[in-house]
Write a protein that holds these residues in place. Structure first.
Motif, PDB file in Angstrom:
ATOM      1  N   LEU A  50       9.451 -14.518  45.598  1.00 19.47           N
ATOM      2  CA  LEU A  50       8.972 -13.161  45.827  1.00 19.47           C
ATOM      3  C   LEU A  50       7.641 -12.949  45.118  1.00 19.47           C
ATOM      4  O   LEU A  50       7.276 -13.713  44.222  1.00 19.47           O
ATOM      5  N   LEU A  51       6.934 -11.898  45.499  1.00 19.53           N
ATOM      6  CA  LEU A  51       5.657 -11.592  44.868  1.00 19.53           C
ATOM      7  C   LEU A  51       5.865 -10.949  43.503  1.00 19.53           C
ATOM      8  O   LEU A  51       6.846 -10.237  43.279  1.00 19.53           O
ATOM      9  N   LYS A  52       4.925 -11.187  42.610  1.00 17.24           N
ATOM     10  CA  LYS A  52       4.946 -10.578  41.286  1.00 17.24           C
ATOM     11  C   LYS A  52       4.779  -9.070  41.427  1.00 17.24           C
ATOM     12  O   LYS A  52       3.922  -8.611  42.185  1.00 17.24           O
ATOM     13  N   PRO A  53       5.594  -8.276  40.742  1.00 16.52           N
ATOM     14  CA  PRO A  53       5.472  -6.817  40.849  1.00 16.52           C
ATOM     15  C   PRO A  53       4.092  -6.352  40.380  1.00 16.52           C
ATOM     16  O   PRO A  53       3.605  -6.778  39.334  1.00 16.52           O
ATOM     17  N   ALA A  54       3.483  -5.478  41.152  1.00 21.18           N
ATOM     18  CA  ALA A  54       2.148  -4.977  40.833  1.00 21.18           C
ATOM     19  C   ALA A  54       2.253  -3.663  40.072  1.00 21.18           C
ATOM     20  O   ALA A  54       3.033  -2.780  40.427  1.00 21.18           O
ATOM     21  N   LEU A  55       1.473  -3.539  39.026  1.00 18.34           N
ATOM     22  CA  LEU A  55       1.398  -2.311  38.243  1.00 18.34           C
ATOM     23  C   LEU A  55       0.149  -1.557  38.676  1.00 18.34           C
ATOM     24  O   LEU A  55      -0.882  -2.169  38.947  1.00 18.34           O
ATOM     25  N   ASP A  56       0.254  -0.230  38.740  1.00 19.52           N
ATOM     26  CA  ASP A  56      -0.911   0.533  39.204  1.00 19.52           C
ATOM     27  C   ASP A  56      -1.922   0.754  38.078  1.00 19.52           C
ATOM     28  O   ASP A  56      -1.583   0.708  36.903  1.00 19.52           O
ATOM     29  N   TYR A  57      -3.174   0.940  38.458  1.00 24.42           N
ATOM     30  CA  TYR A  57      -4.281   1.181  37.545  1.00 24.42           C
ATOM     31  C   TYR A  57      -5.011   2.423  38.001  1.00 24.42           C
ATOM     32  O   TYR A  57      -5.256   2.608  39.193  1.00 24.42           O
ATOM     33  N   ALA A  58      -5.394   3.266  37.058  1.00 22.39           N
ATOM     34  CA  ALA A  58      -6.056   4.529  37.402  1.00 22.39           C
ATOM     35  C   ALA A  58      -7.400   4.313  38.081  1.00 22.39           C
ATOM     36  O   ALA A  58      -7.822   5.118  38.901  1.00 22.39           O
ATOM     37  N   THR A  59      -8.082   3.234  37.763  1.00 23.66           N
ATOM     38  CA  THR A  59      -9.417   3.015  38.315  1.00 23.66           C
ATOM     39  C   THR A  59      -9.408   2.271  39.638  1.00 23.66           C
ATOM     40  O   THR A  59     -10.452   2.146  40.270  1.00 23.66           O
ATOM     41  N   ARG A  60      -8.266   1.795  40.059  1.00 22.03           N
ATOM     42  CA  ARG A  60      -8.189   1.060  41.331  1.00 22.03           C
ATOM     43  C   ARG A  60      -7.554   1.925  42.401  1.00 22.03           C
ATOM     44  O   ARG A  60      -6.438   2.403  42.254  1.00 22.03           O
ATOM     45  N   TRP A  61      -8.261   2.087  43.486  1.00 22.14           N
ATOM     46  CA  TRP A  61      -7.762   2.885  44.589  1.00 22.14           C
ATOM     47  C   TRP A  61      -6.564   2.175  45.206  1.00 22.14           C
ATOM     48  O   TRP A  61      -6.514   0.957  45.278  1.00 22.14           O
ATOM     49  N   ASN A  62      -5.618   2.929  45.617  1.00 23.34           N
ATOM     50  CA  ASN A  62      -4.471   2.431  46.363  1.00 23.34           C
ATOM     51  C   ASN A  62      -3.509   1.586  45.525  1.00 23.34           C
ATOM     52  O   ASN A  62      -2.570   1.031  46.050  1.00 23.34           O
ATOM     53  N   SER A  63      -3.753   1.468  44.232  1.00 24.95           N
ATOM     54  CA  SER A  63      -2.871   0.633  43.415  1.00 24.95           C
ATOM     55  C   SER A  63      -1.495   1.260  43.247  1.00 24.95           C
ATOM     56  O   SER A  63      -0.511   0.537  43.123  1.00 24.95           O
ATOM     57  N   THR A  64      -1.409   2.581  43.257  1.00 24.06           N
ATOM     58  CA  THR A  64      -0.109   3.230  43.156  1.00 24.06           C
ATOM     59  C   THR A  64       0.723   2.935  44.398  1.00 24.06           C
ATOM     60  O   THR A  64       1.912   2.652  44.294  1.00 24.06           O
ATOM     61  N   VAL A  65       0.096   2.959  45.543  1.00 22.46           N
ATOM     62  CA  VAL A  65       0.808   2.626  46.789  1.00 22.46           C
ATOM     63  C   VAL A  65       1.265   1.175  46.747  1.00 22.46           C
ATOM     64  O   VAL A  65       2.404   0.862  47.135  1.00 22.46           O
ATOM     65  N   ASP A  66       0.418   0.288  46.264  1.00 25.65           N
ATOM     66  CA  ASP A  66       0.793  -1.125  46.154  1.00 25.65           C
ATOM     67  C   ASP A  66       1.976  -1.293  45.195  1.00 25.65           C
ATOM     68  O   ASP A  66       2.852  -2.112  45.436  1.00 25.65           O
ATOM     69  N   MET A  67       1.985  -0.526  44.110  1.00 22.11           N
ATOM     70  CA  MET A  67       3.076  -0.611  43.155  1.00 22.11           C
ATOM     71  C   MET A  67       4.387  -0.136  43.788  1.00 22.11           C
ATOM     72  O   MET A  67       5.429  -0.770  43.625  1.00 22.11           O
ATOM     73  N   LEU A  68       4.307   0.958  44.535  1.00 24.00           N
ATOM     74  CA  LEU A  68       5.524   1.492  45.165  1.00 24.00           C
ATOM     75  C   LEU A  68       6.050   0.550  46.216  1.00 24.00           C
ATOM     76  O   LEU A  68       7.220   0.373  46.409  1.00 24.00           O
TER      77      LEU A  68
END
Length: 68
Positions: A50-68
């Motif tokens: 499986l893929l490594k879980p992604a943590l969101d970053y405030a400065t990266r767009w769309n990172s919260t969606v990627d984390m979810l």
């Protein structure tokens, strides 16, 4: 002229900051992702290919969606 995607991203961020239920849920998800990124869980995740879980970053767009 502002970028439409950036304007949308700022609107979503402002809305999430005002919604306390969504903020609490995002905090719980961040805690879960941080726990899943520990060596023990990462070993199990890699073992299942499986893929490594992604943590969101405030400065990266769309990172919260990627984390979810």
């Amino acid at each position: 002229m502002r970028c439409a995607a950036h304007t949308l991203q700022l609107a979503i961020t402002d809305t999430l900051k005002e919604d306390t239920a969504a903020t609490r849920l995002l905090c719980k998800i961040r805690q879960l992702v941080k726990k899943l990124r520990t060596p023990t869980y990462l070993y199990l995740i890699k073992k299942e290919s499986l893929l490594k879980p992604a943590l969101d970053y405030a400065t990266r767009w769309n990172s919260t969606v990627d984390m979810l």
